[in-house]
Design an enzyme around this catalytic site. Sequence first.
Site, mmCIF file in Angstrom:
data_model
loop_
_atom_site.group_PDB
_atom_site.id
_atom_site.type_symbol
_atom_site.label_atom_id
_atom_site.label_comp_id
_atom_site.label_asym_id
_atom_site.label_seq_id
_atom_site.Cartn_x
_atom_site.Cartn_y
_atom_site.Cartn_z
ATOM 1 N N ASN A 83 13.118 32.410 2.368
ATOM 2 C CA ASN A 83 13.878 32.143 1.149
ATOM 3 C C ASN A 83 13.484 33.237 0.170
ATOM 4 O O ASN A 83 12.390 33.206 -0.382
ATOM 5 C CB ASN A 83 13.516 30.751 0.606
ATOM 6 C CG ASN A 83 14.178 30.485 -0.746
ATOM 7 O OD1 ASN A 83 14.999 31.268 -1.206
ATOM 8 N ND2 ASN A 83 13.803 29.382 -1.375
ATOM 9 N N TRP A 84 14.384 34.189 0.012
ATOM 10 C CA TRP A 84 14.047 35.347 -0.830
ATOM 11 C C TRP A 84 14.046 34.996 -2.310
ATOM 12 O O TRP A 84 13.597 35.758 -3.138
ATOM 13 C CB TRP A 84 15.035 36.483 -0.562
ATOM 14 C CG TRP A 84 14.908 37.128 0.792
ATOM 15 C CD1 TRP A 84 14.172 36.680 1.863
ATOM 16 C CD2 TRP A 84 15.535 38.357 1.228
ATOM 17 N NE1 TRP A 84 14.303 37.540 2.929
ATOM 18 C CE2 TRP A 84 15.131 38.579 2.565
ATOM 19 C CE3 TRP A 84 16.398 39.263 0.619
ATOM 20 C CZ2 TRP A 84 15.567 39.685 3.309
ATOM 21 C CZ3 TRP A 84 16.835 40.362 1.350
ATOM 22 C CH2 TRP A 84 16.411 40.580 2.680
ATOM 23 N N LYS A 85 14.621 33.853 -2.664
ATOM 24 C CA LYS A 85 14.738 33.427 -4.070
ATOM 25 C C LYS A 85 15.452 34.512 -4.880
ATOM 26 O O LYS A 85 16.335 35.171 -4.351
ATOM 27 C CB LYS A 85 13.358 33.059 -4.621
ATOM 28 C CG LYS A 85 12.642 32.045 -3.710
ATOM 29 C CD LYS A 85 11.458 31.395 -4.322
ATOM 30 C CE LYS A 85 10.859 30.385 -3.352
ATOM 31 N NZ LYS A 85 9.731 29.653 -3.891
ATOM 32 N N HIS A 143 16.663 22.822 -3.245
ATOM 33 C CA HIS A 143 15.332 23.404 -3.443
ATOM 34 C C HIS A 143 14.741 22.862 -4.748
ATOM 35 O O HIS A 143 15.468 22.640 -5.723
ATOM 36 C CB HIS A 143 15.429 24.933 -3.486
ATOM 37 C CG HIS A 143 14.081 25.577 -3.381
ATOM 38 N ND1 HIS A 143 13.238 25.679 -4.450
ATOM 39 C CD2 HIS A 143 13.425 26.111 -2.317
ATOM 40 C CE1 HIS A 143 12.113 26.254 -4.054
ATOM 41 N NE2 HIS A 143 12.196 26.527 -2.763
ATOM 42 N N GLU A 200 13.204 24.259 -7.030
ATOM 43 C CA GLU A 200 13.468 25.104 -8.197
ATOM 44 C C GLU A 200 14.856 24.797 -8.764
ATOM 45 O O GLU A 200 15.063 24.830 -9.971
ATOM 46 C CB GLU A 200 13.324 26.583 -7.813
ATOM 47 C CG GLU A 200 11.857 26.944 -7.613
ATOM 48 C CD GLU A 200 11.589 28.022 -6.589
ATOM 49 O OE1 GLU A 200 12.523 28.746 -6.195
ATOM 50 O OE2 GLU A 200 10.412 28.140 -6.172
ATOM 51 N N GLU A 240 9.012 20.523 1.365
ATOM 52 C CA GLU A 240 8.278 21.474 0.531
ATOM 53 C C GLU A 240 7.595 20.741 -0.621
ATOM 54 O O GLU A 240 8.232 20.462 -1.652
ATOM 55 C CB GLU A 240 9.238 22.519 -0.053
ATOM 56 C CG GLU A 240 9.962 23.337 0.986
ATOM 57 C CD GLU A 240 10.426 24.679 0.421
ATOM 58 O OE1 GLU A 240 10.090 25.696 1.018
ATOM 59 O OE2 GLU A 240 11.092 24.701 -0.622
ATOM 60 N N GLY A 287 4.493 28.571 -4.067
ATOM 61 C CA GLY A 287 4.118 29.740 -4.871
ATOM 62 C C GLY A 287 2.756 29.624 -5.515
ATOM 63 O O GLY A 287 2.411 30.405 -6.403
ATOM 64 N N SER A 343 3.697 27.983 0.435
ATOM 65 C CA SER A 343 2.576 28.902 0.702
ATOM 66 C C SER A 343 2.297 29.098 2.193
ATOM 67 O O SER A 343 1.138 29.244 2.597
ATOM 68 C CB SER A 343 1.312 28.442 -0.037
ATOM 69 O OG SER A 343 1.547 28.433 -1.437
ATOM 70 N N GLY A 371 8.656 31.455 1.281
ATOM 71 C CA GLY A 371 9.049 32.148 0.058
ATOM 72 C C GLY A 371 8.406 33.521 -0.018
ATOM 73 O O GLY A 371 8.855 34.475 0.619
ATOM 74 N N GLY A 372 7.334 33.616 -0.769
ATOM 75 C CA GLY A 372 6.688 34.903 -1.046
ATOM 76 C C GLY A 372 6.448 35.769 0.185
ATOM 77 O O GLY A 372 6.723 36.975 0.180
HETATM 78 P P1 13P Z 1 6.218 30.075 -1.179
HETATM 79 O O1 13P Z 1 6.167 30.360 0.299
HETATM 80 O O2 13P Z 1 6.237 31.317 -2.018
HETATM 81 O O3 13P Z 1 5.172 29.095 -1.591
HETATM 82 O O4 13P Z 1 7.628 29.377 -1.463
HETATM 83 C C1 13P Z 1 8.017 28.322 -0.655
HETATM 84 C C2 13P Z 1 9.424 28.023 -0.935
HETATM 85 O O5 13P Z 1 9.778 27.574 -2.005
HETATM 86 C C3 13P Z 1 10.412 28.311 0.116
HETATM 87 O O6 13P Z 1 11.633 27.733 -0.167
#
Ligand code: 13P
Length: 247
Positions: A9-11, A94, A96, A166, A172, A212, A233-234
């Site tokens: 997930n590149w966000k 998600h 967010e 999640e 994050g 994470s 994510g990251g």
């Molecule tokens: P991180 O891997 O950066 O914690 O993010 C997880 C995420 O929100 C994937 O959708």
Amino acid sequence: MRRKVIAGNWKMNCTPTEAKALCETLKPLVAGADADIVFCVPSIDITTVVEAVKGTDIKVGAENLYVKDSGAYTGEISADMIKDAGATYVIMGHSERREYFKETDADINLKVKKAIEKGLTPIMCCGESLEQREQGITLDWIRMQIKIGLQDVAADDVKKMVIAYEPIWAIGTGKTATTEQAQEVCKAIRDCIREVYDDATAEEVRIQYGGSVNAGNAKELFAQPDIDGGLVGGASLKADFGVIANA
Ligand code: 13P
């Protein structure tokens, strides 16, 4: 046997130019992975990424959709647009989006149904806050998110979906859920699907862990019986994603 699905997930990261470069970095690193690999990218990057991964097995996903087919909804993108651009997956719900854009489980349910109607594979996210975990209501909360998110969705469609667990406190933050915590909730999600649908649906739906996930913890997480891959994510923005994809 469920095939693992590892999605990045590149966000809100990567311009189209950067997206192209990231694809070139990641392509050789994920090439041998024995899993479905998906890059979920900002909508403006979809066509670039679809073009960049042509000839590979990498699938492309959007990070959101709007439930209307077209019309006066400034700034939104439809399932048809996502599909025509060449993406086949779409993330919804998600944390967010729930937090910053006030999306509710009922909104997410409409998105799940629209994605299915249009032939896109939904990756439906759920997860509890730290406060909810400390209150001991994690499983109740997750079961509610799953039940509302899947309201009126047929068993055969659920079988083809992906659900991502999640925990919000692990996103994050560098704070991963323990393998036991992740497995416990992913199993509870599967049990909930079994209860609402049947054994076959529960055994087929793929459930990811996200929060994470990194090159160091992916292998142990993905080895759990109810964890069918990860939503990353990251670490999906760097070479580590290759290690995760092969874990
Ligand atoms: P991180 O891997 O950066 O914690 O993010 C997880 C995420 O929100 C994937 O959708």
